[in-house]
Design a protein around this motif. Sequence first.
Motif, mmCIF file in Angstrom:
data_model
loop_
_atom_site.group_PDB
_atom_site.id
_atom_site.type_symbol
_atom_site.label_atom_id
_atom_site.label_comp_id
_atom_site.label_asym_id
_atom_site.label_seq_id
_atom_site.Cartn_x
_atom_site.Cartn_y
_atom_site.Cartn_z
ATOM 1 N N UNK A 2 0.904 -1.458 -0.016
ATOM 2 C CA UNK A 2 0.173 -0.258 0.402
ATOM 3 C C UNK A 2 1.042 0.939 -0.311
ATOM 4 N N UNK A 3 2.158 1.393 0.735
ATOM 5 C CA UNK A 3 2.764 2.838 1.199
ATOM 6 C C UNK A 3 3.715 2.171 2.065
ATOM 7 N N UNK A 4 4.623 3.162 2.414
ATOM 8 C CA UNK A 4 6.014 3.323 2.868
ATOM 9 C C UNK A 4 5.600 3.608 4.681
ATOM 10 N N UNK A 5 6.681 3.554 4.957
ATOM 11 C CA UNK A 5 6.095 4.273 6.882
ATOM 12 C C UNK A 5 7.065 4.314 7.276
ATOM 13 N N UNK A 6 8.395 4.894 7.260
ATOM 14 C CA UNK A 6 9.405 5.042 6.789
ATOM 15 C C UNK A 6 10.149 4.177 6.600
ATOM 16 N N UNK A 7 10.602 3.333 7.395
ATOM 17 C CA UNK A 7 11.674 2.001 6.180
ATOM 18 C C UNK A 7 10.765 1.009 6.283
ATOM 19 N N UNK A 8 9.525 0.760 6.160
ATOM 20 C CA UNK A 8 8.669 -0.369 6.737
ATOM 21 C C UNK A 8 7.551 -0.173 5.132
ATOM 22 N N UNK A 9 6.941 -1.209 4.797
ATOM 23 C CA UNK A 9 6.240 -1.509 3.695
ATOM 24 C C UNK A 9 4.661 -1.736 4.539
ATOM 25 N N UNK A 10 3.998 -0.973 3.849
ATOM 26 C CA UNK A 10 2.071 -1.608 4.667
ATOM 27 C C UNK A 10 2.121 -2.492 3.699
ATOM 28 N N UNK A 11 1.438 -3.798 3.950
ATOM 29 C CA UNK A 11 1.664 -5.180 3.353
ATOM 30 C C UNK A 11 -0.160 -5.404 3.205
ATOM 31 N N UNK A 12 -0.694 -5.693 2.049
ATOM 32 C CA UNK A 12 -2.113 -6.488 2.445
ATOM 33 C C UNK A 12 -2.174 -7.995 1.545
ATOM 34 N N UNK A 13 -3.431 -8.555 1.818
ATOM 35 C CA UNK A 13 -3.762 -9.053 0.670
ATOM 36 C C UNK A 13 -4.128 -8.539 -0.064
ATOM 37 N N UNK A 14 -3.835 -9.348 -1.766
ATOM 38 C CA UNK A 14 -4.064 -8.422 -3.118
ATOM 39 C C UNK A 14 -6.111 -9.014 -3.492
ATOM 40 N N UNK A 15 -7.113 -8.297 -2.548
ATOM 41 C CA UNK A 15 -8.573 -8.777 -2.915
ATOM 42 C C UNK A 15 -9.129 -7.719 -2.636
ATOM 43 N N UNK A 16 -10.220 -7.760 -3.262
ATOM 44 C CA UNK A 16 -10.609 -6.373 -2.821
ATOM 45 C C UNK A 16 -10.515 -5.149 -1.725
ATOM 46 N N UNK A 17 -10.878 -4.767 -1.423
ATOM 47 C CA UNK A 17 -10.928 -3.647 0.169
ATOM 48 C C UNK A 17 -11.477 -4.290 1.042
ATOM 49 N N UNK A 18 -12.958 -4.473 0.576
ATOM 50 C CA UNK A 18 -13.599 -4.544 1.338
ATOM 51 C C UNK A 18 -13.557 -6.493 2.627
ATOM 52 N N UNK A 19 -12.847 -7.121 1.790
ATOM 53 C CA UNK A 19 -11.997 -8.328 2.212
ATOM 54 C C UNK A 19 -10.728 -8.040 2.667
#
Length: 72
Positions: A11-28
């Motif tokens: 999704x985005x970078x937060x400092x030296x971290x990457x925010x990762x989510x499952x690649x599914x529709x946002x509601x899921x």
Amino acid sequence: MTIERVTVRVLLLFGDQAEVVADVPPAERGEPERYPAAEIAAAVGVPVSDLPGMRLTAVVGDDDRLSGWQRA
């Protein structure tokens, strides 16, 4: 032992971290998880700044943490 590989999105970078989510529709989607951005970028061969928006695959470990990053 079965290896489970999942598709994720950075999704985005937060400092030296990457925010990762499952690649599914946002509601899921669940809550984003943070992983070291430099580790992911090195694994897929891109600069850290290119990670946001990328679709990747990763192996789910016994502790539900992701590793083995690859481009999707």
